[in-house]
Design a protein around this motif. Structure first.
Motif, short mmCIF file in Angstrom:
data_model
loop_
_atom_site.label_atom_id
_atom_site.label_comp_id
_atom_site.label_asym_id
_atom_site.label_seq_id
_atom_site.Cartn_x
_atom_site.Cartn_y
_atom_site.Cartn_z
N LEU A 292 7.69 -0.76 -4.10
CA LEU A 292 7.67 -0.18 -2.76
C LEU A 292 6.59 0.88 -2.70
N LEU A 293 5.85 0.92 -1.61
CA LEU A 293 4.84 1.96 -1.41
C LEU A 293 5.23 2.81 -0.21
N GLY A 294 5.45 4.09 -0.44
CA GLY A 294 5.75 5.02 0.64
C GLY A 294 7.20 5.49 0.64
N LYS A 295 7.40 6.71 1.06
CA LYS A 295 8.75 7.29 1.03
C LYS A 295 9.68 6.65 2.05
N ASN B 252 5.43 0.62 3.39
CA ASN B 252 5.87 0.93 4.75
C ASN B 252 4.62 1.04 5.61
N GLY B 253 4.73 1.55 6.81
CA GLY B 253 3.56 1.68 7.67
C GLY B 253 2.57 2.69 7.13
N TYR B 254 1.29 2.37 7.22
CA TYR B 254 0.22 3.27 6.79
C TYR B 254 -0.78 3.44 7.93
N ALA B 255 -1.54 4.52 7.85
CA ALA B 255 -2.50 4.85 8.91
C ALA B 255 -3.78 4.04 8.76
N THR B 256 -3.62 2.71 8.76
CA THR B 256 -4.75 1.79 8.84
C THR B 256 -4.77 1.24 10.26
N ASP B 257 -5.60 0.23 10.52
CA ASP B 257 -5.60 -0.33 11.88
C ASP B 257 -4.65 -1.52 12.00
N TRP B 258 -3.71 -1.67 11.03
CA TRP B 258 -2.76 -2.77 11.06
C TRP B 258 -1.98 -2.81 12.37
N ALA B 259 -1.57 -1.63 12.85
CA ALA B 259 -0.81 -1.57 14.11
C ALA B 259 -1.71 -1.31 15.31
N GLY B 260 -3.03 -1.31 15.06
CA GLY B 260 -3.98 -1.04 16.13
C GLY B 260 -4.81 -2.27 16.49
N ALA B 261 -6.11 -2.19 16.20
CA ALA B 261 -7.03 -3.26 16.59
C ALA B 261 -6.72 -4.59 15.94
N SER B 262 -6.12 -4.56 14.74
CA SER B 262 -5.84 -5.81 14.03
C SER B 262 -4.58 -6.51 14.52
N ALA B 263 -3.77 -5.82 15.30
CA ALA B 263 -2.48 -6.36 15.71
C ALA B 263 -2.61 -7.29 16.92
N VAL B 264 -1.61 -8.18 17.04
CA VAL B 264 -1.50 -9.07 18.20
C VAL B 264 -0.20 -8.75 18.91
N ILE C 96 -1.15 -10.28 -7.39
CA ILE C 96 -0.57 -9.15 -6.67
C ILE C 96 -0.52 -9.55 -5.20
N GLN C 97 0.66 -9.75 -4.70
CA GLN C 97 0.86 -10.20 -3.32
C GLN C 97 1.22 -9.01 -2.44
N ILE C 98 0.41 -8.77 -1.41
CA ILE C 98 0.73 -7.69 -0.48
C ILE C 98 1.74 -8.21 0.53
N SER C 99 2.96 -7.76 0.35
CA SER C 99 4.04 -8.10 1.26
C SER C 99 4.27 -6.90 2.17
N SER C 100 5.49 -6.46 2.31
CA SER C 100 5.87 -5.32 3.14
C SER C 100 7.32 -4.99 2.84
N PHE C 101 7.73 -3.77 3.10
CA PHE C 101 9.17 -3.51 2.99
C PHE C 101 9.91 -4.31 4.06
N LEU C 102 9.16 -4.82 5.03
CA LEU C 102 9.74 -5.71 6.04
C LEU C 102 9.85 -7.14 5.55
N GLY C 103 9.60 -7.35 4.28
CA GLY C 103 9.95 -8.61 3.63
C GLY C 103 11.32 -8.51 2.98
N LEU C 104 11.91 -7.31 3.06
CA LEU C 104 13.22 -7.06 2.48
C LEU C 104 14.26 -6.63 3.52
N THR C 105 13.78 -6.06 4.60
CA THR C 105 14.63 -5.67 5.72
C THR C 105 13.84 -5.95 6.99
#
Length: 274
Positions: free
Chosen positions: A241-244, A179-191, A131-140
């Protein structure tokens, strides 16, 4: 029947959330992270059911050694959840060489090393599920995430290919595209790249506005049951896809792509030469 599940990037976010849910239902979990102290609470609660291991997926030899340790400890690896990765925010022009290489090193090559290390185990078993965690940004794509988009596009092609190479061996693959989720992906983990070129300010401002809309961020807890369903499925999907936001976005993207293909059909066919 309980399964042995190997999860990378398990110290926080989706990785830790799914690890706890799988442990709760009785699965064995090998959980890897750069900082395994973040898994102390799960170790205390679930004991020998969890095997926390320190791992930097960028180090190929360490990855293979870790997989060997997991197989010896649990005797098998039924499911790999390739989750380790991070987001790099900024324009393509302003991205430094080091940032670009680090993004691809972790998101693409790290996933490749883990998959290469697990495949011999699954081939021997004649069963397994990657199970590979990609993103809808692997398609657009979205602006200011160019290298992240590219890393996930690469993961999509890699995982789809692996699926065609291993299906006859009883090994299944699934690409998870949130799609985007309320984790710290866009916060502390981001560069963040430098942002010195003023010409891109309108793009940055528009991007910042979109992030202020709370409706675009999914609830991480809502992903638990879909992941469990995928793991338990006899015939899991090639992609989910995960998320509306991901669903509605990709529905429109594919409609637009098909329209372009049909509009230029005659040119495409003529270009074959006969």
């Amino acid at each position: 029947m309980s399964k042995t599940i190997f999860i990378t990037g398990a110290s926080k976010g989706f990785g830790k959330l799914w690890a706890e849910a799988l442990l709760e239902r009785g699965d064995n979990v090998a959980a890897t992270a750069r900082n395994i102290s973040a898994l102390d609470d799960l170790k205390k609660k679930y004991g020998d059911q969890i095997l926390p291991l320190k791992l930097d997926v960028n180090n190929r030899q360490d990855v293979f050694d870790t997989v060997n340790t997991i197989e010896k400890h649990f005797g098998s690896i039924d499911v790999l959840i390739n989750n380790a990765g991070f987001g790099l925010f900024g324009t393509v022009e302003e991205t430094t060489e080091q940032q670009a290489r680090e993004q691809m090193e972790t998101n693409f090559f790290g996933s490749l090393w883990v998959t290469q290390a697990v495949l011999p185990v699954m081939r021997k078993q004649k069963s397994g599920h990657i199970i590979q965690i990609s993103s809808f940004l692997g398609l657009t794509t979205l602006p200011l995430l160019g290298l992240y988009n590219a890393s996930k596009f690469a993961i999509e092609g890699l995982t789809e290919t692996i699926g065609t190479e291993t299906a006859h061996l009883g090994i299944k693959t699934t690409l998870i595209e949130p799609n985007g989720y309320a984790t710290d992906w866009a916060g502390a983990s981001a560069v963040q790249t430098p942002s010195d070129i003023f010409d891109y300010n309108p793009v940055r401002e528009e991007f910042a506005k979109s992030g202020d809309n709370p409706d675009i961020w999914g609830k991480p807890e809502a992903t638990i049951q879909p992941i469990v369903d995928i793991i338990d499925s006899v015939n899991p999907p090639k992609r989910l896809l995960l998320g509306k936001i991901a669903y509605h976005t990709m529905n429109q993207v594919y409609r637009d792509r098909l329209e372009d293909i049909e509009n230029w059909k005659e040119v495409s066919v003529r270009a074959h030469g006969y």
